[in-house]
Design an enzyme around this catalytic site. Structure first.
Site, mmCIF file in Angstrom:
data_model
loop_
_atom_site.group_PDB
_atom_site.id
_atom_site.type_symbol
_atom_site.label_atom_id
_atom_site.label_comp_id
_atom_site.label_asym_id
_atom_site.label_seq_id
_atom_site.Cartn_x
_atom_site.Cartn_y
_atom_site.Cartn_z
ATOM 1 C CE LYS A 203 61.102 84.432 96.742
ATOM 2 N NZ LYS A 203 60.748 85.768 96.694
ATOM 3 N NE ARG A 213 55.389 84.860 102.113
ATOM 4 C CZ ARG A 213 55.304 83.651 101.872
ATOM 5 N NH1 ARG A 213 54.520 82.953 102.527
ATOM 6 N NH2 ARG A 213 55.854 83.088 100.796
ATOM 7 C CE LYS A 226 54.090 84.249 98.120
ATOM 8 N NZ LYS A 226 54.996 85.502 98.119
ATOM 9 C CD GLU A 242 63.611 77.808 87.687
ATOM 10 O OE1 GLU A 242 63.901 78.702 86.718
ATOM 11 O OE2 GLU A 242 62.296 77.131 87.639
ATOM 12 C CE LYS A 257 63.791 85.988 99.061
ATOM 13 N NZ LYS A 257 63.064 86.951 98.507
ATOM 14 C CB SER A 283 62.461 88.219 106.787
ATOM 15 O OG SER A 283 61.471 87.118 106.347
ATOM 16 C CE1 TYR A 322 65.223 92.697 104.986
ATOM 17 C CE2 TYR A 322 65.614 90.357 105.597
ATOM 18 C CZ TYR A 322 64.986 91.360 104.831
ATOM 19 O OH TYR A 322 64.181 90.874 103.740
HETATM 20 C C1 PBG Z 1 58.501 87.557 97.089
HETATM 21 C C2 PBG Z 1 59.590 88.055 97.942
HETATM 22 C C3 PBG Z 1 59.841 87.020 99.376
HETATM 23 C C4 PBG Z 1 60.839 87.765 99.974
HETATM 24 C C5 PBG Z 1 61.166 88.947 99.063
HETATM 25 N N1 PBG Z 1 60.327 89.071 98.193
HETATM 26 C C6 PBG Z 1 59.146 85.729 99.611
HETATM 27 C C7 PBG Z 1 57.760 85.731 99.681
HETATM 28 O O1 PBG Z 1 57.162 86.662 100.563
HETATM 29 O O2 PBG Z 1 57.133 84.759 99.110
HETATM 30 C C8 PBG Z 1 61.236 87.327 101.217
HETATM 31 C C9 PBG Z 1 62.415 88.461 101.925
HETATM 32 C C10 PBG Z 1 62.675 87.593 103.210
HETATM 33 O O3 PBG Z 1 62.127 86.637 103.675
HETATM 34 O O4 PBG Z 1 63.701 88.535 103.716
HETATM 35 N N2 PBG Z 1 58.621 88.118 95.771
#
Ligand code: PBG
Length: 343
Positions: A203, A213, A226, A242, A257, A283, A322
């Site tokens: 990730k 977010r 992060k 990883e 991801k 997203s 999505y």
């Molecule tokens: C964090 C989390 C993220 C997403 C899902 N869980 C990333 C983040 O906010 O740092 C992203 C999913 C998306 O962008 O569709 N645990």
């Protein structure tokens, strides 16, 4: 031209296999089916409520009862699994992300309701703390440091509570060290030896999570970034390390991801481990395509299907997207090409 084309190619004309639709179908190497789709959904409190996620045109957050209806439709479309992400009120968020341990919290109530109404669909829940902490971070923050081991303890408890609610797959999207093995132990000790673990192995610290977010309400809370726990987008070998750790610790499936900017990572991980490997079309990827569609720059259906086929080509077994209900409807022939359907 001094040489003829047949002299140059030794008579091999690659275009022969592309002449007709029937022969393009015959030589096609990859297929996208409804079996590949995992639908991430956003949850809110209340009843008979849904609200649009502004930065993700066509995506809505659902109250539990509406989520159940939407998941039923997804199941009827042939989608094998869903993944839930909660947007809880700000008063419930604290330093430790304590609400993740509430057996009657939004995620767990949704799991129970969906299990009861739609027992045939797989439910994936996430133990990351970001929807629950007042910082928007995936772990516990103290003195500007995300505490690894304390966070893992919290994740283990959350995993057991989510399994008790009926989750089939526990996903770990926070990139803490050692969490897969620790969650496996915790689940086993609690008697959940059959509950699977999806490791978000690779990730990345990505700009493409922006719209998510907003969806879970962490956009205004997040302090800093992060990068001390998500991976550096510049790295590729590190993703294999990883993934190797996650496999050794007992992961049942691996995830890469975001998706489209990391197709190379997906291919490397699939080749190296030959494990069930998922990818998350995040997203920002969704919103980018939708923005292009809304501007009239992209054809909605073609852009959507091509982006998903690219994941299959790169080795994905399952795709978080999505677009899942819309794509499933297209694949089932329930939606005529070019039409628009908001889910
Ligand atoms: C964090 C989390 C993220 C997403 C899902 N869980 C990333 C983040 O906010 O740092 C992203 C999913 C998306 O962008 O569709 N645990």
């Amino acid at each position: 031209m001094t040489r003829s084309i047949d002299e140059i190619t030794n008579g091999r004309r690659m275009r022969r296999n592309r002449r007709f639709e029937w022969n393009r179908r015959l030589v096609r190497e990859n297929t996208l089916t409804t079996n590949d789709l995992i639908w991430p959904i956003f949850l809110i409190e209340g009843e008979n409520r849904s609200e649009p996620v502004k930065s993700m045109p066509g995506v809505e957050r659902f109250s539990v009862d509406r989520a159940v209806k939407a998941v039923k439709e997804a199941f009827d479309l042939g989608i094998p699994a869903i993944a839930t992400f909660p947007d809880i009120t700000f008063e419930k968020r604290d330093a430790l992300g304590s609400e993740v341990l509430n057996p009657d919290g939004l995620i767990n109530r949704a799991t129970r309701a969906i299990k009861e109404a739609v027992p045939g669909i797989g439910i994936i829940t996430d133990v990351a703390l970001d929807p629950f902490t007042e910082t928007g971070h995936d772990g516990i923050l103290r003195d500007d440091i995300i505490l690894n081991d304390e966070t893992v303890e919290q994740l283990c408890k959350a995993a057991v509570i989510q399994a008790q609610a009926g989750a089939d797959i526990i996903s770990a999207s926070e990139m803490m060290d050692g969490r897969i093995g620790a969650i496996r132990d915790a689940l086993n000790e609690a008697g959940f030896t059959d509950t699977a673990i999806l490791a978000y192995s690779a990730k990345y610290a990505s700009a493409f999570y922006g719209p998510y977010r907003e969806a879970v309400g962490t956009d205004k809370m997040l302090k800093g970034d992060k990068r001390t726990y998500f991976m550096d987008p510049a790295n590729s070998d590190e993703a294999l390390h990883e993934a190797a750790l996650d496999v050794a610790e007992g992961a049942d499936m691996l995830m890469v991801k975001p998706g489209m900017p990391y197709l190379d990572i997906l291919r490397r991980i699939k080749d190296e481990f030959q494990m069930p490997t998922f990818v998350y079309q995040v997203s920002g990827e969704y919103s980018m395509i939708m923005a292009g569609v809304e501007k009239g720059f992209l054809d909605r259906e073609r852009a959507m299907l091509e982006s998903l086929m690219a994941f299959k080509r790169a080795g994905a077994d399952g795709i978080f997207t999505y677009f899942a209900p819309e794509v499933a409807a297209i694949l089932n022939g329930q939606k005529s090409p070019g039409s628009t359907m908001d889910h």
